[in-house]
Write a protein that holds these residues in place. Structure first.
Motif, PDB file in Angstrom:
ATOM      1  N   ILE A 297      -9.881  -2.880  16.126  1.00 24.92           N
ATOM      2  CA  ILE A 297      -9.616  -1.447  16.281  1.00 24.92           C
ATOM      3  C   ILE A 297     -10.760  -0.813  17.061  1.00 24.92           C
ATOM      4  CG2 ILE A 297      -9.535   0.729  14.967  1.00 24.92           C
ATOM      5  CD1 ILE A 297      -7.813  -0.643  12.938  1.00 24.92           C
ATOM      6  N   LYS A 298     -10.384   0.102  17.945  1.00 23.44           N
ATOM      7  CA  LYS A 298     -11.426   0.808  18.716  1.00 23.44           C
ATOM      8  C   LYS A 298     -12.274   1.643  17.756  1.00 23.44           C
ATOM      9  CE  LYS A 298      -8.246   2.711  21.212  1.00 23.44           C
ATOM     10  NZ  LYS A 298      -7.621   3.774  22.022  1.00 23.44           N
TER      11      LYS A 298
ATOM     12  N   LEU B  40      -4.548 -12.192   9.950  1.00 21.14           N
ATOM     13  CA  LEU B  40      -5.614 -11.211  10.198  1.00 21.14           C
ATOM     14  C   LEU B  40      -6.655 -11.727  11.186  1.00 21.14           C
ATOM     15  CD1 LEU B  40      -6.288  -9.799   6.611  1.00 21.14           C
ATOM     16  CD2 LEU B  40      -4.880  -8.806   8.396  1.00 21.14           C
TER      17      LEU B  40
ATOM     18  N   TYR C 165     -11.134  -9.037   8.187  1.00 24.86           N
ATOM     19  CA  TYR C 165     -11.363  -7.580   8.190  1.00 24.86           C
ATOM     20  C   TYR C 165     -12.866  -7.295   8.182  1.00 24.86           C
ATOM     21  CZ  TYR C 165     -12.000  -2.956   6.129  1.00 24.86           C
ATOM     22  OH  TYR C 165     -12.427  -1.680   5.866  1.00 24.86           O
TER      23      TYR C 165
ATOM     24  N   LYS D  84      -5.778 -10.636  14.687  1.00 23.22           N
ATOM     25  CA  LYS D  84      -5.391  -9.237  14.825  1.00 23.22           C
ATOM     26  C   LYS D  84      -6.373  -8.552  15.785  1.00 23.22           C
ATOM     27  CE  LYS D  84      -4.075  -5.676  11.590  1.00 23.22           C
ATOM     28  NZ  LYS D  84      -5.068  -4.648  11.428  1.00 23.22           N
TER      29      LYS D  84
ATOM     30  N   GLY E 220      -9.266   5.439  17.170  1.00 24.36           N
ATOM     31  CA  GLY E 220     -10.650   4.967  17.118  1.00 24.36           C
ATOM     32  C   GLY E 220     -11.656   6.100  17.152  1.00 24.36           C
TER      33      GLY E 220
ATOM     34  N   ALA F  59      -7.294  -3.566   5.892  1.00 26.70           N
ATOM     35  CA  ALA F  59      -7.143  -4.706   6.796  1.00 26.70           C
ATOM     36  C   ALA F  59      -5.696  -4.848   7.261  1.00 26.70           C
ATOM     37  CB  ALA F  59      -7.589  -5.990   6.107  1.00 26.70           C
ATOM     38  N   ARG F  60      -4.789  -4.296   6.482  1.00 26.33           N
ATOM     39  CA  ARG F  60      -3.361  -4.389   6.816  1.00 26.33           C
ATOM     40  C   ARG F  60      -2.825  -3.051   7.330  1.00 26.33           C
ATOM     41  NH1 ARG F  60      -5.315  -7.815   3.709  1.00 26.33           N
ATOM     42  NH2 ARG F  60      -4.534  -9.957   3.554  1.00 26.33           N
TER      43      ARG F  60
ATOM     44  N   ASP G 200      -9.507 -11.729   3.252  1.00 25.06           N
ATOM     45  CA  ASP G 200      -9.828 -10.517   4.004  1.00 25.06           C
ATOM     46  C   ASP G 200     -11.122 -10.639   4.805  1.00 25.06           C
ATOM     47  OD1 ASP G 200      -7.528  -9.277   3.108  1.00 25.06           O
ATOM     48  OD2 ASP G 200      -8.489  -8.477   1.319  1.00 25.06           O
TER      49      ASP G 200
END
Lengths: 357, 560
Positions: free
Chosen positions: B362-363, B356, B433, B359, A355, A79-80, B430
């Motif tokens: 992500i692709k 987070l 995420y 944030k 990705g 996650a980071r 988290d």
């Protein structure tokens, strides 16, 4: 790039920490990569002491035995934006009896001969763990195949730490010393492969033959019919002692049998080669790539006897023939090759960021 | 001494109550009430006379004479008093020696003694009621119907538990319960006192920096997302906020207000509530969900459900001790209000402090259809399992993500390994995420009462991560109505899910709509809701405070 190696705590995997320390030393020497090492327990528990190290790292390399214990930590650091890579350079096999995956071999503790069992995990849980990470590498082609389709496992063969291996001097000795490197299974494995009787037979015929074996406790030495003064046993955890006696070995033996042995790396054979020791091993997937530099035979006593007889009788000839193997092994040093690991890490990282994976 | 109008009203009201006790032959209650009047309004002669009458009626002429004589000292030449005194003297053959004023005081103290023994009759009543509640198909309703009775019998309920703990040799529980019982009895006495001493309408100027809020939690190191959010919102308001659990060091200063989070899960929390009640600290009881409706197969049932009698009793007691109940679900708050509690909804949300959440995603090459364990249960997912498998097979780019619940993941054994992923539980920090791994979130919820009063936190989280969702049509999802599609019938689920997989633009639009809605739930916005709730409780702690509420008829304004 900054790499963090996370090693499993406890006695089950004594090689892991050594390997990571060697990599760290080489990386430090080459001034290219910053590397740190972290105890797996601290990582898995997201312990406050582990946070600065993890935070600082770009890539975190986790030993296979850490994976099932670190689900939370893996996701926490992913996650980071940390790239998590699994190191599957330890045999992982399915134990039919307990229906669980066994990570690494069972080892005999050096001091009292007690057996240190390996970690076993539920197969599904291990798959979950593998699918949480960004990529993996292994020193075994079979492991790469085993986990194909679950995640991208790259084959990164073992390299040897020549600095550490070549510091031990050759000790002149009389007679011929046979060296046996067992992955696991001790005397039982030696017997099952036919090597036990072969050694007993040649030792009976040649009084100059001695034996040094790593992978069994000395209290079981009576199970080999050979005069006591001609045999020397080292438990599997005594890798430093093994390295110190290696230069004195005249013929290297690598008995291998079963799924676990097939999934080991090539470090043992490279060690023989780097020290110009003629070697003979079982026909095993783990030795297949190096077959051109030694002998691979089927696990039958008479075959082992024939080959050993030949090697003992013509040892000088075979010693001279080790030059190719020696030169090959020098090219497999950690210093020369660690960049392959870094390249793989960078590749996995770019795939994640683009990705693609 | 001149009484204020408020005091006069209070005294009159209590006297009316006292007369009721007498009319209904509740002598013990009448004794206690008049004793409290004597203590609070020592100049009131009538109370001494009534007490004297009561003692005379219970065959204690010495005590009666003692009270009459005090009355005579306070009001000379009163014929009524003189008549009573001579009556006692004349009707008894022996000379009656009146109790001395000190003895009268001891007697008064005895009457007001909070450590009184609990009557066996009450114990029997409590035992019977407890049996009925625990064996009832609908315990919640039964509790609501009997709140007045439960209130009266609370010490007896505790006594039953204390006896059971003694039998089971659980000294820790016994000590804790004993403490609660004593506190309750003290509170009962002090609340009677409070009727006369507290002004009816307190006007308190509340400045944020002077408000110290103590949040009672079961485990300080493992708090719920809601508790974290409350802390964050209150700190943004400028309040001083402290968390306290059993392992925390003792506090040196009393808080202005206490928020107890799900206190029925831990006897220590209830003990703390009782203790703060005794110190007249207002308490907000914050309930994450409607535990009365929690289904037996809920993963938290054994820990938080009310199936265990201890949990059920603690739940009831916590509600009685609270000055206000807050809950994330408006529907649950409404239900509680209808049964006479002072309950308000304070919704769940998210905090910008956790970077987070915002944030960027992500692709990835796949469209991830996901379900998260804390949104429901495997049984909920089972209902749409076929639809999910159908869509996964139909669209090769899709991947199924199941998070937190391995049992739910097992429902999809037939899905090829490379088309599914299980994400084990993560720490709540988290969650972003976890949500970030989904492109479409599934929120199937069965049509059961428990789900009617669920929080909409899942929709908030999905919103802030811009994840479109398909959800069952239930109060929380219908009320939110932003960022996703509602489904009832199986075909509707299939159509909606299919549409979201195929239409990237729709996913984007819904994601944006959900995001905008979720922005309203940022801790900075929620602080106003919490601020209002806290102001309300501090200003009017006893508006419907349980132990002073004369009747539980559902009326919200409990002013006396």
């Amino acid at each position: 790039m900054k790499v963090l190696f996370v090693f499993p705590t406890g006695n089950q995997y004594p090689d892991a920490l050594n390997r990571y320390q060697s990599l760290q030393r080489v990386m430090y020497k080459q001034h290219q990569i910053e590397a740190a090492i972290l105890d797996g327990r601290l990582f898995a528990g997201i312990h406050p002491d582990s946070i600065p190290l993890c935070m600082h790292a770009d890539v975190i390399i986790l030993h296979a035995a850490i994976l099932p214990l670190a689900h939370r930590a893996i996701q926490h650091w992913r996650a980071r934006d940390k790239i998590i890579i699994a190191d599957l350079s330890t045999p992982i096999v399915y134990d039919q009896e307990i229906h669980r995956l066994q990570i690494g071999p069972a080892l005999i503790q050096s001091t009292d001969g007690e057996l240190v069992p390996p970690l076993t995990v539920d197969g599904n849980e291990f798959i979950w763990s593998l699918k949480l990470v960004d990529g993996a590498f292994s020193n075994s082609r079979l492991i790469v195949e085993d986990w194909k389709g679950i995640l991208d496992v790259r084959f990164i063969p073992d390299w040897i730490d020549l600095d550490r291996l070549l510091i031990h001097p050759y000790e002149s000795h009389e007679g011929i010393i046979l060296g046996v490197n067992l992955v696991e299974g001790g005397i039982g494995k030696l017997q099952a492969t036919g090597v036990l009787h072969a050694i007993e037979e040649v030792a009976a015929r040649h009084s100059e033959v001695k034996l040094i074996l790593i992978g069994e406790h000395s209290r079981n030495s009576h199970l080999i019919e050979m005069p006591q003064e001609r045999k020397y046993f080292l438990p599997p955890m005594e890798k430093v002692q093994w390295a110190s006696v290696l230069p004195s070995i005249d013929i290297g033996l690598l008995p291998r049998m079963g799924e676990l042995d097939d999934r080991t790396g090539r470090e043992a054979v490279l060690e023989y080669m780097a020290l110009k020791i003629p070697w003979v091993g079982s026909e095993s997937a783990s030795l297949y790539d190096q077959r051109g530099y030694g002998w691979l035979i089927q696990n039958q006593t008479d075959l082992w006897v024939t080959v050993l007889e030949d090697l003992i009788t013509n040892i000088d000839h075979y010693r001279r023939d080790t030059l190719d193997a020696y030169l090959f092994s020098l090219g497999q040093g950690l210093d020369e090759n660690f960049n392959q690991l870094i390249t793989s890490c960078l590749h996995i990282r770019s795939q994640v960021l683009d990705g693609v994976s | 001494m001149v009484l204020t109008p408020a005091q006069q009203t209070d005294m009159q009201l209590r006297k009316t109550l006292g007369r009721n006790h007498l009319r209904e032959n509740r002598i013990d209650d009448a004794f206690r009430l008049y004793a409290s009047l004597v203590r609070d309004y020592p100049q009131d002669v009538e109370s001494y006379l009534v007490l004297g009458d009561l003692f005379l009626a219970t065959d204690n002429p010495a005590a009666a004479l003692g009270f009459y004589q005090i009355a005579r000292e306070k009001m000379d030449n009163n014929q009524e008093i003189e008549k009573r005194i001579s009556l006692i003297q004349n009707e008894n053959d022996e000379k009656i020696t009146p109790l001395q004023p000190e003895q009268v005081n001891i007697l008064l103290a005895d009457l007001l003694d909070p450590n009184q023994q609990i009557r066996e009759e009450d114990l029997q009543k409590a035992g019977k009621l407890l049996h009925e509640i625990t064996h009832s198909a609908n315990p919640g309703e039964l509790v609501a119907e009997n709140l007045d009775e439960i209130e009266k019998l609370l010490p007896a309920f505790l006594e039953i538990n204390i006896r059971q703990a003694k039998e089971e040799r659980r000294d820790d529980i016994r000590d804790g319960l004993e403490h609660i019982k004593q506190t309750l009895l003290e509170v009962a006495a002090s609340q009677i006192n409070m009727l006369g001493t507290l002004p009816l309408e307190k006007t308190i100027e509340i400045s944020p920096e002077r408000v110290r809020v103590l949040i009672l939690v079961a485990d300080e190191m493992n708090t719920t997302p809601r508790v974290d959010l409350i802390c964050e919102a209150l700190r943004l308001t400028g309040y001083e906020v402290h968390l306290k659990s059993a392992s925390s060091p003792a506090m040196t200063e009393l808080p202005s207000l206490v928020i107890a989070s799900n206190p029925h899960t831990n006897p220590w929390l209830l003990e703390q509530m009782a203790s703060f009640t005794a110190n007249r600290i207002p308490i907000i009881l914050d309930l994450d969900m409607d535990y009365e409706q929690m289904p037996l197969n809920h993963p938290d049932y054994l820990q938080k459900g009310l199936g265990l009698p201890a949990n059920a009793r603690a739940y009831t007691a916590a509600m009685l001790l609270a000055n206000m109940i807050t809950t994330p679900s408006p529907r649950f708050a409404e239900q509680l209000s209808r049964t006479g509690y002072r309950a308000i909804p304070v919704p769940d949300g998210w905090s910008r402090k956790n970077l987070l959440w915002e944030k960027p995603m992500i692709k990835r090459p796949t469209i991830n259809i996901g379900w998260i364990g804390h949104t429901g249960s495997a049984e909920d997912l089972l209902e749409i399992r076929r639809i999910i498998i159908r869509v996964i097979r139909e669209f090769p780019r899709t991947q199924l993500i199941i998070a937190e619940d391995p049992k739910a993941f097992q429902l999809f054994e037939s899905v090829p390994e490379n088309r599914k992923l299980f994400l084990p539980e993560v720490a709540q920090e988290d969650y972003p995420y976890l949500y970030g791994q989904m492109d479409v979130l599934l929120i199937p919820l069965r049509n059961i009462p428990f789900h009617y009063s669920l929080s909409d936190s899942v929709l908030v989280y999905a919103g802030i991560r811009k994840i479109p969702w398909v959800a069952s049509r239930l109060p929380a999802t219908t009320a939110w109505n932003n960022g996703g599609l509602l489904s009832t019938a199986m075909e509707e689920w299939h159509t909606n899910l299919r549409q979201l997989v195929m239409d990237e633009d729709l996913r984007h639009k819904l994601g944006e709509a959900g995001y905008l809605r979720a922005m309203e739930r940022e801790a900075g916005h929620l602080r106003l809701v919490w601020e209002n709730a806290i102001h309300d409780v501090i200003k009017n702690p006893n508006r419907t405070g349980f132990l002073v509420q004369p009747s539980r008829s559902g009326k919200q304004d409990g002013s006396v």
